[in-house]
Scaffold this active site. Structure first.
Site, short mmCIF file in Angstrom:
data_model
loop_
_atom_site.label_atom_id
_atom_site.label_comp_id
_atom_site.label_asym_id
_atom_site.label_seq_id
_atom_site.Cartn_x
_atom_site.Cartn_y
_atom_site.Cartn_z
CB CYS A 76 37.85 37.54 30.53
SG CYS A 76 39.33 37.96 31.46
CG HIS A 113 37.89 41.12 26.99
ND1 HIS A 113 36.62 40.98 27.50
CD2 HIS A 113 38.73 40.86 28.01
CE1 HIS A 113 36.71 40.64 28.77
NE2 HIS A 113 37.97 40.56 29.11
N1 GLN Z 1 38.66 39.89 37.14
C1 GLN Z 1 39.21 38.85 36.37
C2 GLN Z 1 40.72 38.85 36.33
O1 GLN Z 1 41.35 39.87 36.52
C3 GLN Z 1 38.64 38.88 34.96
C4 GLN Z 1 39.05 40.12 34.18
C5 GLN Z 1 38.34 40.24 32.87
O2 GLN Z 1 37.23 39.78 32.69
N2 GLN Z 1 38.94 40.91 31.94
O3 GLN Z 1 41.34 37.84 36.08
#
Ligand code: GLN
Length: 253
Positions: free
Chosen positions: A95, A193
């Site tokens: 992510c 995740h």
């Molecule tokens: N901040 C990033 C987004 O919202 C990554 C979010 C995350 O790592 N879950 O796309």
């Protein structure tokens, strides 16, 4: 491998650890140890430069603000990572981490975070946030079973020409275009995740195979991991059907 012990680096857990991605490092270390392969989990605090001596670098997820701090620090350590990669180090990025190993991530607020450009992808924050269970059918060349995970992000990622995704999204959002993640030379990026590796033992072993060789990956007792994999897959599919039925009812009414 740079030394006899497999060194698994958990990068900036205080910035890129909002979604439990530490579990990926624990699983990789544990899957080595259970096979009698010496392994060490090395945490790299955000206040420290990245060492160039690790076998695997794990970048986790995070909200936009900590992600911005992580981006700055990653860029400051880019040379160390390039040296490590030249020596064969593996990168697994989830992510926010995936976005930052790409060229750039433009947040929903318009902030431009420059990434490392280890893989030819760019990301732009969009709406709505993509939240929930994800099911990905990995690229057939990988010979991996279906991958399940959880996502919570705004970013939509575009792969450069010729860049292969990790796989095709069967349920959920992923990159936002029907694909999830990206594959590179000894590199995997994904939106999943969960943490994803405890949920998908085969993917964990796929990464370890790049370091220790497939022959060293002797069978270990995976009945609990396999049960979890089956349970999450069933759950995502059930969620998918519930959402679809709801959609049909709404459209009808
Ligand atoms: N901040 C990033 C987004 O919202 C990554 C979010 C995350 O790592 N879950 O796309």
């Amino acid at each position: 491998m740079s030394e006899s012990r497999v060194r698994i680096g958990l990068v900036y857990p205080e910035l890129l650890g909002t979604y439990g991605d530490r579990g990926n490092a624990v699983v990789l270390t544990e899957r080595c140890t259970r096979r009698g392969i010496a392994a060490e989990l090395v945490e790299i605090a955000a206040s420290e430069p990245l060492p160039d001596s690790l076998d695997l670098y794990l970048f986790g997820g995070g909200e936009d603000n900590p992600q911005s701090l992580a981006a700055e620090r990653m860029r400051a350590s880019a040379a160390a990572l390039t040296r490590a990669r030249a020596g064969g180090a593996v990168v697994f990025a989830v992510c926010a981490g995936f976005q930052l190993i790409g060229h750039q991530y433009q947040t929903g607020d318009g902030e431009m975070l420059e990434g490392l450009g280890l893989v030819d992808v760019t990301t732009v924050g969009g709406a709505p946030r993509l939240i929930g269970e994800v099911v990905v059918e990995p690229d057939p060349t990988l010979s991996l079973p279906t991958v399940t995970g959880f996502e919570n992000h705004s970013g939509r990622t575009t792969l450069g020409p010729g860049v292969q995704p990790l796989g095709r999204v069967v349920h959920g959002g992923g990159n936002g275009d029907g694909s999830d993640g990206a594959l590179g030379e000894r590199l995997v990026g994904t939106y999943l995740h969960g943490p994803v590796l405890p949920r998908n033992a085969a993917l964990a072993d796929f990464l370890l195979g790049w370091i220790v060789g497939a022959d060293a990956l002797t069978p270990i007792d995976d009945h609990l991991t396999d049960a979890l994999h089956a349970q999450r897959l069933a759950s995502a599919t059930a969620t998918g059907w519930r959402a679809r039925i709801q959609e049909l009812r709404t459209n009808r009414g």
